[in-house]
Design a protein around this motif. Structure first.
Motif, mmCIF file in Angstrom:
data_model
loop_
_atom_site.group_PDB
_atom_site.id
_atom_site.type_symbol
_atom_site.label_atom_id
_atom_site.label_comp_id
_atom_site.label_asym_id
_atom_site.label_seq_id
_atom_site.Cartn_x
_atom_site.Cartn_y
_atom_site.Cartn_z
ATOM 1 N N GLN A 114 0.825 -1.205 0.000
ATOM 2 C CA GLN A 114 0.000 0.000 0.000
ATOM 3 C C GLN A 114 0.861 1.257 0.000
ATOM 4 N N VAL A 115 2.087 1.133 0.527
ATOM 5 C CA VAL A 115 2.953 2.295 0.696
ATOM 6 C C VAL A 115 4.392 1.970 0.304
ATOM 7 N N ASP A 116 5.115 3.018 -0.050
ATOM 8 C CA ASP A 116 6.571 2.980 -0.172
ATOM 9 C C ASP A 116 7.078 3.920 0.903
ATOM 10 N N ILE A 117 7.893 3.385 1.824
ATOM 11 C CA ILE A 117 8.420 4.216 2.903
ATOM 12 C C ILE A 117 9.909 4.451 2.690
ATOM 13 N N LEU A 129 5.949 1.290 -7.615
ATOM 14 C CA LEU A 129 4.606 1.114 -8.158
ATOM 15 C C LEU A 129 3.866 2.451 -8.181
ATOM 16 N N ASP A 130 3.085 2.673 -9.210
ATOM 17 C CA ASP A 130 2.272 3.891 -9.300
ATOM 18 C C ASP A 130 1.125 3.884 -8.300
#
Length: 142
Positions: A114-117, A129-130
């Motif tokens: 759900q997230v890129d941290i 990912l977009d």
């Protein structure tokens, strides 16, 4: 979520000496791009599911190594002492949480990031990912 639907989040190490089974769904699923996670994963990021610590049952001997994460605070990384599989992350900045590496799930397809941290730490060749929310550092606590 019932116990049967949680079985998709069960997993373990390469040799089977360590197994885990969550009793609650993940709080967050995402890819961490900090240098520490990239180094330990050997890839562009560490795909991780974050759970409440008390909701994960762990069977087997786990050894921990402490390093400084992208937050500048310590993180304890749990691995199997027999086969070396890196399984868990216990960040001191989130003491009630445990991260489980997506590649150790019995069904890795259950991982839905759900997230890129720590996106600001990503390697220049990394393509995120977009569809995921991006956080330069750590997101607010779930």
């Amino acid at each position: 979520m019932n116990d049967e639907s949680l079985t998709k989040y069960a997993g373990g190490c390469l040799c089977g000496a360590v197994r885990y089974a969550p009793t609650a769904p993940p709080l967050m699923e995402g890819n961490c791009h900090c240098r520490d996670c990239r180094r330990v994963s050997g890839g562009p990021y560490a795909p991780t599911l974050f759970f409440a610590l008390e909701s994960v049952n762990i069977r087997g001997d786990v050894k921990y190594y402490e390093s400084i994460g992208g937050s500048g605070q310590p993180i304890r990384r749990g691995f199997c002492p027999h086969c070396g599989s890196q399984l868990f992350g216990r960040p001191s900045m989130r003491p009630g949480m445990i991260g489980i590496r997506a590649g150790t799930l019995d069904d890795p397809a259950a991982f839905q990031p759900q997230v890129d941290i720590f996106a600001s730490h990503a390697a220049p060749w990394d393509r995120m990912l977009d569809t995921t929310a991006k956080f330069d550092t750590s997101p607010p606590a779930p």
